[in-house]
Design an enzyme around this catalytic site. Structure first.
Site, PDB file in Angstrom:
ATOM      1  N   ASP A 203       9.046   7.592   2.302  1.00  0.00           N
ATOM      2  CA  ASP A 203       8.981   6.907   1.014  1.00  0.00           C
ATOM      3  C   ASP A 203      10.411   6.605   0.588  1.00  0.00           C
ATOM      4  O   ASP A 203      11.263   7.507   0.582  1.00  0.00           O
ATOM      5  CB  ASP A 203       8.310   7.790  -0.035  1.00  0.00           C
ATOM      6  CG  ASP A 203       6.831   8.028   0.239  1.00  0.00           C
ATOM      7  OD1 ASP A 203       6.321   7.494   1.243  1.00  0.00           O
ATOM      8  OD2 ASP A 203       6.202   8.743  -0.552  1.00  0.00           O
TER       9      ASP A 203
ATOM     10  N   ASP B 112      -6.232   5.818  -3.825  1.00  0.00           N
ATOM     11  CA  ASP B 112      -5.905   7.126  -4.389  1.00  0.00           C
ATOM     12  C   ASP B 112      -7.021   7.509  -5.354  1.00  0.00           C
ATOM     13  O   ASP B 112      -7.423   6.702  -6.205  1.00  0.00           O
ATOM     14  CB  ASP B 112      -4.578   7.069  -5.139  1.00  0.00           C
ATOM     15  CG  ASP B 112      -3.416   6.674  -4.232  1.00  0.00           C
ATOM     16  OD1 ASP B 112      -3.508   6.937  -3.021  1.00  0.00           O
ATOM     17  OD2 ASP B 112      -2.431   6.111  -4.746  1.00  0.00           O
TER      18      ASP B 112
END
Length: 258
Positions: free
Chosen positions: A26, A148
């Protein structure tokens, strides 16, 4: 569909089979970071450069990389194309990547920069039909949908949106089944409460997805803490697993996870 090139315009790509490891990087402000439960205020920043981390994973035997543009996830406008090109040129890793994907042109540009798959998250919840059209146009091997989810008190898997501050009307079950019926192959799903917490993946979630949408190749994500979690994901029928903080902090190595 408006303006999407036919599948033959994309480089040849064989359907992925078998269980895959997806070491994750990330990136925020050019640095490798991890967020706890997706919260930008709870960031851990690591010293290594993103390219160096990708090269290390390749040396350890990785075949894939999961690359996330956290700046773009907030503001839109994917910024990691130069890094993506460097990773592809120096490691040969196959890369699935996303963050801030808002348009058909974003998908085309990321694929042109060398990605094997483009990861689409919040837009898949807000504009499901648009993303289904992209799957048809670019090919099912070129898109990973990321959903998510958070389980409510009634046991229903909800889909938080807008920085996880609001909840979508559709549930995870609704969209997983709709995407499966529409030709999606690759679904990445994260239990938000486990993300970045080293508390172990929520395998109940992945068993549930296997029951309601058995044609999907589900990637487990969130909470991985040890190599045993990888083995469990494999035996539970997941098609792969995303490895983030545990790898970065040396809790196990890729060879130990294989």
């Amino acid at each position: 569909m408006n303006g999407i090139a036919a599948n033959t315009a994309q480089p040849p790509f064989q359907r992925e089979t078998g269980f895959q490891l997806y070491p994750a990087i990330d990136v925020r402000e050019g640095r490798v970071v991890r967020l706890a439960q997706g919260d930008y205020a709870r960031e851990t920043r690591y010293d290594s450069e993103p390219l160096a981390v990708a090269q290390l994973y390749a040396q350890q035997g990785a075949q894939w990389l999961h690359l996330v543009d956290l700046d773009a996830a907030r503001a839109g406008g994917y910024t990691l194309a130069p890094l993506l090109r460097e990773i592809r040129a120096t490691t040969g890793l196959k890369v699935q990547t996303g963050g801030g994907v808002r348009s058909q042109q974003d998908v085309a540009d990321i694929l042109e920069a060398g990605a094997q798959r483009v990861v689409i998250g919040s837009l898949a919840v807000r504009e499901t039909q648009t993303v289904l059209d992209w799957i048809a146009g670019f090919g099912a091997e070129r898109i990973t949908v990321a959903l998510d989810a958070r389980q409510d008190e009634a046991g229903i898997w909800r889909l938080p949106v807008h920085g996880w501050t609001e909840t979508a009307a559709d549930t995870l079950d609704d969209l997983a089944q709709r995407f499966a019926d529409g030709g999606l192959l690759h679904l990445l799903s994260t239990d938000i409460t486990r993300d970045g917490m080293l508390s172990g993946p929520n395998f109940d979630l992945y068993r549930h997805l296997g029951r309601i949408a058995p044609t999907l190749r589900v990637q487990a994500s969130g909470g991985v803490r040890e190599a045993g979690d990888v083995a469990t994901a494999r035996t539970e029928g997941c098609a792969g697993i995303v490895l983030g903080r545990a790898l970065l902090e040396g809790r196990f190595t890729l060879p130990e996870a294989c």
